[in-house]
Design an enzyme around this catalytic site. Structure first.
Site, short mmCIF file in Angstrom:
data_model
loop_
_atom_site.label_atom_id
_atom_site.label_comp_id
_atom_site.label_asym_id
_atom_site.label_seq_id
_atom_site.Cartn_x
_atom_site.Cartn_y
_atom_site.Cartn_z
N HIS A 156 43.29 57.80 66.10
CA HIS A 156 44.57 57.38 65.49
C HIS A 156 45.21 56.23 66.26
O HIS A 156 46.44 56.05 66.21
CB HIS A 156 45.56 58.55 65.41
CG HIS A 156 44.99 59.77 64.76
ND1 HIS A 156 44.89 59.93 63.40
CD2 HIS A 156 44.46 60.90 65.30
CE1 HIS A 156 44.34 61.10 63.13
NE2 HIS A 156 44.06 61.72 64.26
N ASN A 285 44.36 32.04 71.04
CA ASN A 285 44.16 32.88 69.87
C ASN A 285 42.70 33.29 69.68
O ASN A 285 41.79 32.49 69.87
CB ASN A 285 44.61 32.14 68.61
CG ASN A 285 46.09 31.78 68.66
OD1 ASN A 285 46.90 32.51 69.21
ND2 ASN A 285 46.43 30.63 68.11
N GLU A 290 39.06 36.77 64.28
CA GLU A 290 39.86 36.81 63.06
C GLU A 290 39.09 36.25 61.86
O GLU A 290 39.18 36.77 60.74
CB GLU A 290 41.16 36.03 63.27
CG GLU A 290 42.11 36.72 64.23
CD GLU A 290 43.34 35.88 64.57
OE1 GLU A 290 44.23 36.41 65.24
OE2 GLU A 290 43.39 34.69 64.17
N TYR A 317 15.95 39.07 30.30
CA TYR A 317 16.67 38.02 31.01
C TYR A 317 17.81 37.47 30.16
O TYR A 317 17.70 37.31 28.95
CB TYR A 317 15.72 36.86 31.39
CG TYR A 317 16.42 35.78 32.18
CD1 TYR A 317 16.59 35.90 33.55
CD2 TYR A 317 16.94 34.65 31.55
CE1 TYR A 317 17.25 34.92 34.28
CE2 TYR A 317 17.60 33.67 32.26
CZ TYR A 317 17.76 33.81 33.63
OH TYR A 317 18.42 32.85 34.34
#
Length: 459
Positions: A156, A285, A290, A317
């Site tokens: 947690h 940073n 990120e 197809y």
């Protein structure tokens, strides 16, 4: 330029139709697979005397030359030829005349493109396995250096029990091992040759499909021509495996982002894998982590896009299936750069050992070990749980960690405590007493590192 399928039509297609219909802008990436498949097909046509063996040999040699020219950058593809298949065939015919037109005997673009994509997916699955292997080796090397680096384990996102940084890293090793297994399965799912399925109902020519499969290193030949041309499960399998891989990288990235913050300060990223702010000069940073986290959504989108495309397509197809390529190409490019950059970022980070250990001590991560000590001294676990809960509450009031409390303070909560409690809650003892398979003890982690090195050799 005259369309190869234009015999039935009485007027030219609109230029916008040409642009909209064309896939050469992206499927030119398949040139090697297309030519390789065509060479195998031509060889088989010659051996089966479906076309003259000498003409088959001329086709093969010319295709080999075309491949060299493409890789040298000496070939310009045409939008009017729509795709890589018709571009290659047009170049072939331009160079050797009508003989080149015989290459397409006994096949359709439908089974041709399915073959190209299967060859491509097999290749990139192997490449992805290699990149994941490199990341695992990087993690194993880092773990080997930190089998005694104490840190808090979390549930947690709350400090829970003491572990080592090595033990934490090894959890990701297990995840990435599963990703390697999934890429092996992707290759296996793509390892069936559809060439010979024709447009949807095979052909009247006596093709030797097994010979083509052997030359192209396919384990199996498709047993149903309808499925052969319309199956894109193997593309979805790759996108699914890639999505799970990116999920693992994203979870790891999230932890790296937290760890290098001032609030955690568990690690410091190398300057080469960090960026600054255009306005705040103090910033460093974690942009690489990120971006990996962000690109995970991109890969998920590729999976969901192709799933949605395929969900309503009747056999066999349909042109919708042209949309299979860009998601696969983009996903491969994305996970490749993510794996390469992520491994370098991990390899160059600095671990702040003292901060990690202080966090483990300050977060009462040894509370469970204190409860276990009581159990070993005859207290029922539920009662021990309550006693330690009160002890933690008392320590919080005193602004102390458990190892900073005096024996008298321990005994004010329960008279059972004696001097040996301090040894039991020592963080190194807490970690190394968990000396069973899968545990954080140094002995077990080192065994796991060795076993994983063996596993990589075998896989």
């Amino acid at each position: 330029m005259k369309k190869m399928w234009g015999g039935r039509f009485s007027k030219k297609t609109d230029l916008l139709t040409d642009d909209f219909n064309s896939s050469i802008s992206f499927d030119q990436r398949l040139y090697k697979q297309d030519i390789t498949g065509s060479i195998a097909h031509a060889r088989m046509l010659g051996k089966q005397n479906i076309i003259d063996p000498n003409e088959a040999e001329l086709i093969i040699k010319t295709l080999e030359t075309i491949l060299i020219d493409i890789e040298a950058g000496n070939v310009e593809f045409s939008v009017s030829m729509e795709d890589i298949h018709m571009n290659v065939e047009a170049i072939l015919t331009e160079r050797i005349g009508d003989v080149g037109k015989k290459l397409h005997t006994g096949r359709s673009r439908n089974d041709q493109v399915a073959t190209d994509m299967r060859l491509y997916v097999k290749e990139i699955a192997d490449d992805c396995k290699s990149l994941i292997r490199n990341l695992i080796l990087t993690l194993l090397d880092l773990a080997d250096d930190h089998t005694n680096t104490i840190m808090p384990g979390y549930t947690h996102l709350q400090r829970a029990q003491p572990i080592t940084f090595a033990h934490h890293l090894m959890a990701y090793v297990e995840m990435f091992k599963r990703d390697m297994i999934r890429m092996t399965q992707v290759k296996a799912m793509a390892d069936t040759l559809p060439l010979g399925s024709g447009a949807l109902a095979t052909t009247t020519y006596p093709l030797d499909r097994s010979a083509v499969a052997a030359e192209l290193d396919f384990a199996f030949v498709s047993l149903n021509s309808l499925d052969g041309v319309s199956d894109r499960d193997f593309c979805l399998d790759f996108l699914e495996a890639a999505s799970v891989l990116m999920m693992h990288l994203s979870r790891f990235s999230e932890e790296i982002i937290l760890w290098c913050s001032s609030e955690f300060n568990f690690i410091t990223l190398d300057d080469a894998f960090s960026t600054g702010s255009s306005i705040m000069p103090q910033k460093k940073n974690p942009d690489i982590a990120e971006l990996v986290r962000g690109k995970t959504g991109r890969v998920y989108g590729n999976l969901m896009g192709l799933l949605t495309t395929m969900k309503g397509i009747p056999l066999a197809y349909n042109k919708d299936m042209q949309e299979d390529k860009e998601p696969v190409f983009d996903t491969y490019d994305t996970i490749k750069i993510c794996l390469i950059t992520f491994a370098k970022m991990i390899k160059t980070l600095t671990v702040n050992k003292k901060t990690m250990k202080k966090a483990a001590a300050g977060g009462f991560s040894n509370a469970t070990d204190a409860a276990d000590w009581l159990v070993k001294h005859g207290i029922a676990f539920r009662d021990a749980h309550e006693i330690i809960g009160k002890l933690v509450f008392f320590a919080l009031e005193q602004q102390k960690s458990l190892d900073e409390l005096t024996l008298d303070e321990y005994r004010s909560i329960s008279p059972v405590f004696d001097e040996s409690i301090f040894s039991a809650i020592d963080l190194n003892v807490c970690v190394n007493q968990r000396n069973i398979i899968g545990g954080p003890a140094e002995e077990q982690v080192r065994k796991a590192i060795a076993l994983n090195h063996q596993w990589l050799v075998q896989n």
